[in-house]
Design an enzyme around this catalytic site. Structure first.
Site, PDB file in Angstrom:
ATOM      1  N   LYS A  39     -18.913  17.657  -2.245  1.00  0.00           N
ATOM      2  CA  LYS A  39     -18.186  16.366  -2.924  1.00  0.00           C
ATOM      3  C   LYS A  39     -19.346  15.641  -2.980  1.00  0.00           C
ATOM      4  CE  LYS A  39     -15.066  12.832  -3.449  1.00  0.00           C
ATOM      5  NZ  LYS A  39     -14.006  11.922  -3.461  1.00  0.00           N
ATOM      6  N   ARG A  99       0.826  -1.147   0.215  1.00  0.00           N
ATOM      7  CA  ARG A  99       0.483  -0.218  -0.083  1.00  0.00           C
ATOM      8  C   ARG A  99       1.113   1.412   0.003  1.00  0.00           C
ATOM      9  NH1 ARG A  99      -2.856  -3.400   3.522  1.00  0.00           N
ATOM     10  NH2 ARG A  99      -1.924  -2.043   5.421  1.00  0.00           N
ATOM     11  N   GLU A 145     -19.392  14.904   2.066  1.00  0.00           N
ATOM     12  CA  GLU A 145     -19.805  13.870   0.389  1.00  0.00           C
ATOM     13  C   GLU A 145     -20.885  13.412   0.959  1.00  0.00           C
ATOM     14  OE1 GLU A 145     -16.349  11.069  -0.056  1.00  0.00           O
ATOM     15  OE2 GLU A 145     -17.693  10.393  -1.939  1.00  0.00           O
ATOM     16  N   LYS A 185     -12.152  14.677   4.976  1.00  0.00           N
ATOM     17  CA  LYS A 185     -12.968  14.298   3.833  1.00  0.00           C
ATOM     18  C   LYS A 185     -14.496  13.170   4.637  1.00  0.00           C
ATOM     19  CE  LYS A 185     -13.577  10.779   1.385  1.00  0.00           C
ATOM     20  NZ  LYS A 185     -13.976   9.999   0.595  1.00  0.00           N
TER      21      LYS A 185
HETATM   22  P1  13P Z   1     -13.936   7.674  -6.793  1.00  0.00           P
HETATM   23  O1  13P Z   1     -14.646   8.896  -7.253  1.00  0.00           O
HETATM   24  O2  13P Z   1     -14.306   6.430  -7.195  1.00  0.00           O
HETATM   25  O3  13P Z   1     -15.939   7.108  -6.655  1.00  0.00           O
HETATM   26  O4  13P Z   1     -13.952   7.676  -5.210  1.00  0.00           O
HETATM   27  C1  13P Z   1     -14.220   8.282  -4.564  1.00  0.00           C
HETATM   28  C2  13P Z   1     -14.245   9.198  -2.597  1.00  0.00           C
HETATM   29  O5  13P Z   1     -13.929   9.454  -2.684  1.00  0.00           O
HETATM   30  C3  13P Z   1     -15.044   8.694  -2.773  1.00  0.00           C
HETATM   31  O6  13P Z   1     -15.413   8.308  -1.450  1.00  0.00           O
END
Ligand code: 13P
Length: 340
Positions: A219, A46, A177, A136
């Protein structure tokens, strides 16, 4: 950190031509991604993968911020340099995913609640010390028979608002988000209705929790049909529906909206972002914060060992999405390979 600084960080993250690389996959998620290249997921693989992403030469031309996972923000490169410092030296702003993932919402089959509020206030200062400037938190809303329920939407919106308030208190810019999932066979209209209801509830909760809208980013998913719905909408229809939905729910004082890719094909995600950026008089920056749509080709090209091939694939997608931020992406860009 004062409010002016938070706003300038939020604005830097969505500066014209720039996007955010979401590299904050949890260990189970990155393990699933590694399975596609038959690579064992260990702390070291990772680390090697994220180091490959962050060391792509010139990444900072297209990427203004990177979202990290807790493990990654603590890791050091093969040259013993903190991975965060690699980003900082390039002028890329490090951020951190602070939610602890989703759990089934008790009493509501098929629905999820995001956890991680307990102890969050105590966790944030450590991330600030390690160099994070933004956070986030992802809430997921599924569409299906009888779902989402109002309870699920409001519980998730409440958690998002508490996360955002705690982040701002700690001097961090929250990326809020709420993701309406593409899974299912629902129509684009259904996705639009659910996303509108979710955003309406989220901004009501944010106001109730006194979150400063100018010091955060949203987001969100693009408005599109479910993955299993037969006919996929065309690019202009997705752009129209997405902007219509946002115009009715998102305050103009928000500095920017960054889209997630959500399992869309990577080229399609770029085309749709490009179409949205061709509209005039949009009050917010329309950026991107893709994980899969930026990383998928890079992961395949790297394949556990080919660092330069991984760099080229990542830079190519990042450059295409950067052009899309100006509405200047064209399909010819897919055939031109930039020199690193
Ligand atoms: P994806 O663009 O693969 O949907 O991932 C964005 C993300 O941060 C999901 O939390």
């Amino acid at each position: 950190m004062n409010a002016t600084n938070l706003e300038s960080i939020a604005r830097a993250l969505v500066a014209p031509g720039k996007g955010i690389l979401a590299a904050d996959e949890s260990t189970p998620t990155i393990t699933k991604r590694f399975q596609t290249i038959n690579l064992l997921s260990t702390e070291d693989t990772r680390r090697a993968y994220r180091e490959m992403l962050f060391t792509a030469p010139g990444l900072e031309e297209f990427i203004g911020g990177v979202i990290l996972f807790d493990e990654t923000i603590r890791q050091r490169s093969s040259d013993d340099e903190p991975l965060v410092d690699i980003l900082k030296k390039k002028g890329i702003i490090p951020g951190i995913k602070v939610d602890k993932g989703t759990k089934p919402l008790a009493g509501f089959p098929g629905e999820k609640i995001t956890e991680g509020l307990d102890g969050l206030r105590e966790r944030l200062p450590e991330y600030v010390k390690m160099g994070a400037r933004f956070t986030k938190w992802r809430a997921v809303i599924a569409i299906g028979q009888g779902i989402p329920t109002e309870t699920c939407v409001s519980a998730n919106a409440h958690a998002l608002a508490r996360f955002a308030a705690l982040s701002q208190e700690a001097g961090l810019v929250p990326i809020v988000e709420p993701e309406v999932l593409m899974d299912g066979d629902h129509t684009m209209g259904h996705c639009e209705d659910v996303t509108r209801m979710m955003l309406h509830t989220v901004f009501k909760e944010l106001a109730a929790h006194r979150v400063a809208i100018e010091n955060m980013l949203l987001k969100v998913n693009m408005i599109t049909a479910g993955k299993n719905y037969g006919q996929q909408p065309n690019v202009p229809d997705v752009a129209d529906a997405t902007l219509r939905c946002l115009a009715g729910t998102v305050p103009n004082s928000l500095p920017g909206i960054v889209f997630l890719s959500g399992g869309q094909d990577d080229v399609l995600a770029t085309q749709r972002l490009n179409a949205m950026n061709q509209f005039d008089n949009v009050p917010w920056q329309l950026g991107f914060s893709f994980a899969r749509a930026l990383q998928a080709p890079a992961l395949q090209a790297w394949n556990g060992e080919h660092i330069r091939a991984g760099h080229l694939a990542l830079l190519h997608r990042a450059q295409c999405n950067s052009a899309a931020r100006f509405g200047r992406y064209s399909e010819e860009m897919e055939t031109e390979r930039m020199a690193a």
